[in-house]
Design an enzyme around this catalytic site. Structure first.
Site, PDB file in Angstrom:
ATOM      1  N   ASP A  38       1.075  -1.167  -0.027  1.00 23.73           N
ATOM      2  CA  ASP A  38       0.152  -0.100  -0.135  1.00 23.73           C
ATOM      3  C   ASP A  38       0.889   1.180  -0.088  1.00 23.73           C
ATOM      4  O   ASP A  38       2.089   1.198   0.234  1.00 23.73           O
ATOM      5  CB  ASP A  38      -0.815  -0.032   1.346  1.00 23.73           C
ATOM      6  CG  ASP A  38      -0.346  -0.266   2.426  1.00 23.73           C
ATOM      7  OD1 ASP A  38       0.951  -0.141   2.462  1.00 23.73           O
ATOM      8  OD2 ASP A  38      -0.805  -0.603   3.683  1.00 23.73           O
ATOM      9  N   ASP A  63       1.071   5.055   1.348  1.00 26.59           N
ATOM     10  CA  ASP A  63       0.562   6.262   2.144  1.00 26.59           C
ATOM     11  C   ASP A  63       1.176   7.746   2.149  1.00 26.59           C
ATOM     12  O   ASP A  63       2.445   7.694   1.425  1.00 26.59           O
ATOM     13  CB  ASP A  63       0.900   5.807   3.742  1.00 26.59           C
ATOM     14  CG  ASP A  63       0.309   4.613   4.381  1.00 26.59           C
ATOM     15  OD1 ASP A  63      -0.834   4.311   3.769  1.00 26.59           O
ATOM     16  OD2 ASP A  63       0.939   4.034   5.107  1.00 26.59           O
ATOM     17  N   ASP A 118       8.825   5.686  14.656  1.00 24.19           N
ATOM     18  CA  ASP A 118       9.378   4.508  15.357  1.00 24.19           C
ATOM     19  C   ASP A 118      10.833   4.166  15.151  1.00 24.19           C
ATOM     20  O   ASP A 118      11.509   4.296  15.975  1.00 24.19           O
ATOM     21  CB  ASP A 118       8.341   3.404  15.611  1.00 24.19           C
ATOM     22  CG  ASP A 118       7.934   2.977  14.216  1.00 24.19           C
ATOM     23  OD1 ASP A 118       8.512   3.373  12.983  1.00 24.19           O
ATOM     24  OD2 ASP A 118       7.119   2.089  14.042  1.00 24.19           O
TER      25      ASP A 118
END
Length: 614
Positions: free
Chosen positions: A47, A49, A134
């Protein structure tokens, strides 16, 4: 900022057009996250983003026809393409909360301080958005229009070295969000990266904080670890860092206390699950991923088996309930998945007995709503134990021979969709055809059942001939109707009538239905007639209302006397009141000179300022 050098053909064209459109409206927009990381590592992204400086309402104005704003804590925009079959997520740049913005522990802070993020709703810049993420490999930005990579945290160097490292202090990052421990294990196993030593040490120290994370997020990461094709490596890493003790204490205790044979079967079951994932990636017919209950069953099946071997007084169903229910309640496992994993772990032993003494147990197992998932787990455990797949193929054949309407839980195992059991098996060792007839007692019982059915049909035909002579050329008693033909087929053979046609049977069936309807209507009509006869009509007595037929004078107020005629008598004269009618006279006032007046009362005492005797 440097040229990416990536193959533009691997980029999603809708995502590229969305970024260019946001930039044309004066906003800053990039492709971010996993898609850039996968492109740099040579994988095809799942996917794409988009991160932008535009706020969600501005994104909505830029895409008025195919955008939806979602989210309650932090608003996001979803762009819908291809009839809602493809969705691109557009998020606004964010920054870390004020208390965690530095990413490092200060001099006055200790590791016991609570750094868990509960709100992350502050907008920021592109650099602040990269710093708050992160891992360094997930903080790369790609501008597809200018073909430039933006690296604020050194993620390109870590990708070249194959290193997984957190942004900033790993203790702070993991204490902010303990689910990042599971994400680190997922990326290390799926991408083949090495976890940095300081990051690995922080994972071991902060692993107990996983019980404080949101249960749905932890459950989703566990399922991703199992379906990603690296379940064996992931569970080993979970055990090494202590996360398995925090999220699956039952499984961790089993791996510490169980026999060596059971532990080997546990790990080989996870290897079989990974083998199926690899086979599904190569095969177009194989269905992947399996149900959540099957993947969780690969973890709990051997735990339930070992508990049943130690405690033979209790059934596997009750043991599965006691061992799996705490996990299901703690992580809010959906009821369907919880019921599936409990049931399929409890009935594995029934597949080992293909010919039970009670024949109804076979139909009961085939009719179980979770039969398909249980058989899939049995195949994986058979591969783990080194057991031949003959039993699994026998149960699969029985399920396919069963009527489709009664075969619950096996609808997904159609012909051609059979999962690949062992990716290393050759085509010559393929399973036999599913339509093969079972041997032994199954064949004998089928022949006996056919004989009984033929006998019942003969009895029914003879009974119909006796009731309706028109159905056969000659009606004979039941004893003669079953006479045997002689060997030569001569005179001793009884005459047989042809079987009635289906059209004639349908006509007689319809006639019987009409007769039943007519009888029911007649019965209802008789009941209504009886009900009407029982009803008595009570007529009121006649009343003479002629007295009210009086013409009234409109100038007078009507009274009862003017409406109803009565005997007009002469009214009695009224007597005028006299003085003797009332002899009462009031008494004279006290102390007056009138006769009969009472004496006056004594004078009141003087007021000297005292109140009684006080």
């Amino acid at each position: 900022m440097q040229p990416s050098g990536l193959d533009a053909r691997l980029l999603d064209q809708d995502a590229v057009r969305a970024v260019v459109r946001l930039q044309s409206f004066g906003h800053e927009a990039y492709l971010v996250g996993g898609c850039v990381r996968d492109l740099l590592l040579g994988h095809r992204p799942k996917d794409f983003d988009i991160a932008t400086s535009a706020r969600p309402p501005a994104v909505k104005r830029s895409f008025p026809r195919n955008s939806r704003i979602i989210g309650r804590r932090f608003k996001l925009a979803h762009l819908h393409f291809e009839g809602n079959r493809k969705i691109l997520e557009v998020s606004t740049f964010r920054r870390a909360p004020e208390s965690n913005r530095s990413g490092e522990l200060g001099d006055d802070e200790t590791q016991d301080e609570d750094l868990l993020i509960t709100r992350d709703n502050e907008f920021g810049t592109a650099e602040e958005d990269a710093v708050r993420r992160d891992f360094t490999i997930n903080a790369l930005f790609l501008d597809p229009y200018s073909d430039e990579l933006i690296d604020h945290v050194g993620g390109l160097d870590d990708i070249e070295r194959g290193l997984l490292r957190t942004i900033g202090d790993p203790y702070v990052r993991f204490r902010e969000d303990p689910v990042r421990i599971l994400r680190a294990i997922k990326f290390a196993g799926r991408l083949g990266l090495t976890i940095e030593e300081r990051t690995a040490a922080a994972m071991r120290d902060v692993a107990p904080d996983l019980v404080r994370a949101a249960p749905p997020r932890v459950l989703e990461e566990i399922l991703r670890l199992l379906r990603g094709g690296h379940a064996f490596d992931a569970v080993q890493r979970l055990r090494d860092c202590g996360a398995l003790r925090a999220i699956l204490p039952t499984v961790d205790a089993f791996l510490m206390e169980a026999r060596r044979e059971d532990r080997l079967v546990f790990w080989r079951t996870l290897e079989a699950l990974d083998g199926r994932a690899a086979a599904a990636a190569r095969s177009r017919n194989a269905t992947w991923p399996p149900e959540n209950g099957v993947m969780l069953g690969c973890i709990f099946e051997r735990v339930v088996h070992a508990a049943a071997a130690l405690d033979r007084q209790r059934s596997p169903s009750t043991l599965a309930e006691d061992l799996i229910a705490p996990f299901a309640a703690a992580f809010r496992l959906p009821k369907r998945d919880a019921g599936c994993v409990k049931r399929i772990c409890a009935i594995q032993h029934r597949f080992l007995d293909p010919e039970p003494e009670k024949r109804w147990r076979i139909d009961a197992l085939l009719g179980d709503p979770y039969f398909g998932a249980a058989l899939e787990l049995f195949e994986l455990s058979s591969i783990a134990e080194g057991r031949p797949l003959d039993l699994a193929q026998l149960w699969r054949a029985r399920a396919r021979q069963r009527p489709s309407g009664r075969n619950r839980g096996f609808e997904d195992l159609e012909a051609g969709d059979e999962p690949v059991l062992d990716p290393s098996a050759d085509e010559g060792d393929a399973a036999p055809a599913a339509t093969a007839e079972p041997a032994g007692r199954d064949a004998e019982s089928g022949a006996e059942a056919d004989a009984r059915r033929r006998k019942r049909r003969r009895r029914g035909r003879d009974r119909d001939r006796e009731r309706d002579p028109a159905r056969g050329a000659q009606v004979k008693p039941a004893g003669e109707a079953h006479g045997r033909r002689n060997a030569a087929g001569g005179e001793g053979a009884p005459a047989t009538s042809e079987r009635p046609r289906p059209e004639r049977r349908d006509e007689r069936r319809e006639e019987r239905r009409e007769e039943r309807r007519r009888r029911f209507a007649e019965k209802a009509e008789r009941a209504d007639q009886k009900r009407k006869e029982k009803i008595e009509t009570i007529e009121p007595p006649p009343l003479d209302l002629s007295a009210f037929d009086v013409e009234l004078d409109p100038r007078r107020v009507p009274t009862f006397g003017t409406i109803v005629e009565h005997d007009k008598k002469k009214p009695k004269p009224r007597r005028a009141p006299s003085a003797s009618d009332d002899d009462y006279r009031p008494p004279p006032p006290p102390g007056s000179d009138l006769p009969g007046a009472p004496p006056s009362p004594p004078p009141a005492p003087s007021d000297n300022g005292s109140f009684g005797d006080w």
